[in-house]
Scaffold this motif. Structure first.
Motif, short mmCIF file in Angstrom:
data_model
loop_
_atom_site.label_atom_id
_atom_site.label_comp_id
_atom_site.label_asym_id
_atom_site.label_seq_id
_atom_site.Cartn_x
_atom_site.Cartn_y
_atom_site.Cartn_z
N UNK A 1 -15.04 -38.66 41.49
CA UNK A 1 -15.00 -38.65 42.95
C UNK A 1 -15.50 -37.32 43.50
N UNK A 2 -15.13 -36.23 42.83
CA UNK A 2 -15.60 -34.91 43.28
C UNK A 2 -17.11 -34.80 43.13
N UNK A 3 -17.63 -35.30 42.02
CA UNK A 3 -19.09 -35.27 41.81
C UNK A 3 -19.81 -36.09 42.87
N UNK B 1 -7.64 -38.37 35.53
CA UNK B 1 -8.24 -37.06 35.76
C UNK B 1 -9.76 -37.16 35.77
N UNK B 2 -10.31 -37.94 34.84
CA UNK B 2 -11.76 -38.12 34.78
C UNK B 2 -12.27 -38.83 36.03
N UNK C 1 -18.81 -46.74 38.67
CA UNK C 1 -17.68 -46.33 37.83
C UNK C 1 -16.37 -46.39 38.60
N UNK C 2 -16.38 -45.90 39.81
CA UNK C 2 -15.15 -45.84 40.60
C UNK C 2 -14.67 -47.23 41.02
N UNK C 3 -15.60 -48.15 41.23
CA UNK C 3 -15.26 -49.46 41.80
C UNK C 3 -15.24 -50.58 40.78
#
Length: 426
Positions: free
Chosen positions: A33-35, A27-28, A11-13
């Motif tokens: 990233x925190x998860x 924000x999501x 998801x991040x990449x």
């Protein structure tokens, strides 16, 4: 756990997400990233959730065995999310998180924060201090939908007699209609209120003394330990996976909405071009050729917007399928269009001005339907769905106000011919 990490990283990449969508969901993405950080460190988050003044902060303090979270008789003492490491379990890998109360006066922003924390946490302690209210029932339903692990905590149990506690337990379970296992309802006394006790000595003299009953969170500790030992790391991975899935859906929805907005502009542009070309082409029969070429060009353009490029041959086949269904469902309109074309043929084009606007409006409308059908076909991954193209075209026709669209088309076509933009267009 490895699968959850991989899903979050993807998801991040994911480079296919447009920058605008990524910015809109910043924000999501920060929460993802925190998860990911939480999973990589092997942490488990346990959050309290509930309305103001039910004793959420006091409950966490009782679990910790020290005053880490601020408590107050005033509503809304907790204004932000705070956390503390619970070293009683798993050598400090579990974090207890305090949240603002829900349904606080002028506390909408704090309630949003509480809900965000609850969705990111791995286990939620939903705290009440009596029979559940309508607002609490709604909030608990939301938490149970968002979270796989919930423990309902009836705090301040010291205020009730043993018979009253038994009644409250049964009432709370009945309110939830079997959605929560009985063992997930726990009674606690996190900060028992002082009581006045009367002592009578041997001479019959009475004296008052203030006593504070002992804190009672043992049952909750045992339940928490049982859940964490059985499901702790799994809960973290499951919660991360659920959030990743929800974010993927939101990303897909935003991307689709962006494509639809672009698609609408593309379709309207081709509608107007076709309306002018068909309605005011002085050469008999040439308007029909122009119509087909414009529809094919529109579908090619839309296929690129949706990331599934068509050749002109493929686009032509799709236009033919949609047009056939449209002709079957719009017999009257297409007959009028044909009559207008014959008038051109019979008069050598002299009737163009008399019939052009009406014929152009019909062409505009037809292209709009073709464009919408092609767009839905592409959005569904080149699939007509159940019922095939006929059903899809019928649904599109049923969703449109044909008369108002034809009037709008006439206005736009005439305005373009007069060399000015229609009212309202910038």
């Amino acid at each position: 756990m490895a699968l959850a990490r991989e899903s979050l990283r993807e998801l991040l990449e994911d480079e296919r997400v447009p920058p605008g969508v990524r910015e809109e969901l910043a924000e999501d993405y920060a929460r993802v990233q925190r998860l990911l950080n939480k999973i990589e460190h092997g942490h488990v988050h346990v959050a309290v959730f509930g309305r103001v003044s039910v004793g959420k902060s006091a409950l966490l303090n009782a679990l910790l065995g020290e005053q880490r979270f601020a408590t107050s008789p005033l509503h809304g003492e907790t204004r932000r999310s705070e956390e503390a490491c619970w070293e009683s379990f798993d050598a400090g890998g579990v974090y207890l998180i305090d949240t603002p109360g829900i349904n606080e006066v002028a506390g909408e922003a704090r309630e949003r924060l509480a809900r965000e924390v609850a969705t990111e946490s791995d286990l939620v302690l939903f705290v009440v201090d009596g029979d559940i209210t309508a607002a609490e029932h709604e909030a608990l339903g939301w938490v149970m939908h968002e979270q796989s692990a919930v423990i309902l905590v009836l705090n301040k149990a010291d205020r009730y007699t043993e018979a009253e506690r038994a009644t409250l337990r049964q009432v709370l379970l009945s309110r939830l209609q079997g959605r929560l296992p009985e063992e997930r309802l726990v009674l606690t006394s996190a900060a028992p209120a002082e009581r006045i006790r009367i002592r009578v000595d041997a001479q019959g003299h009475e004296t008052e003394e203030r006593v504070c009953p002992p804190v009672d969170v043992d049952e909750l500790k045992l339940r928490l330990w049982a859940v964490l030992e059985a499901e702790g790391k799994t809960l973290a991975a499951l919660n991360a996976g659920l959030f990743a899935g929800r974010l993927s859906e939101r990303v897909a929805e935003r991307i689709l909405a962006t494509k639809q907005a672009i698609g609408e502009r593309v379709i309207r542009l081709y509608c107007l071009s076709k309306g002018v070309a068909v309605g005011f082409n002085p050469i008999p029969g040439a308007d029909l050729v122009a119509a087909v070429m414009l529809d094919v060009g529109m579908v090619v353009h839309l296929s690129r917007v949706y990331g599934m490029p068509f050749s002109r041959v493929e686009a032509g086949r799709l236009v033919a399928v949609i047009s056939a269904q449209l002709a079957a469902l719009m017999g009257t309109a297409w007959t009028l269009n044909l009559v207008a074309g014959l008038l051109k043929l019979g008069s050598g084009g002299l009737s163009t001005l008399a019939t052009g606007t009406a014929q152009g409006a019909v062409a505009y409308f037809a292209t709009y339907v073709v464009g919408r059908a092609a767009e839905r076909y592409l959005a569904a991954g080149k699939s007509w769905g159940e019922g095939g193209p006929k059903r899809m075209v019928r649904e599109i026709l049923d969703s449109l106000d044909r008369d108002s669209m034809l009037r709008e088309a006439r206005v736009e076509i005439m305005a373009r011919l007069k060399g000015r933009k229609p009212a309202g267009e910038k």
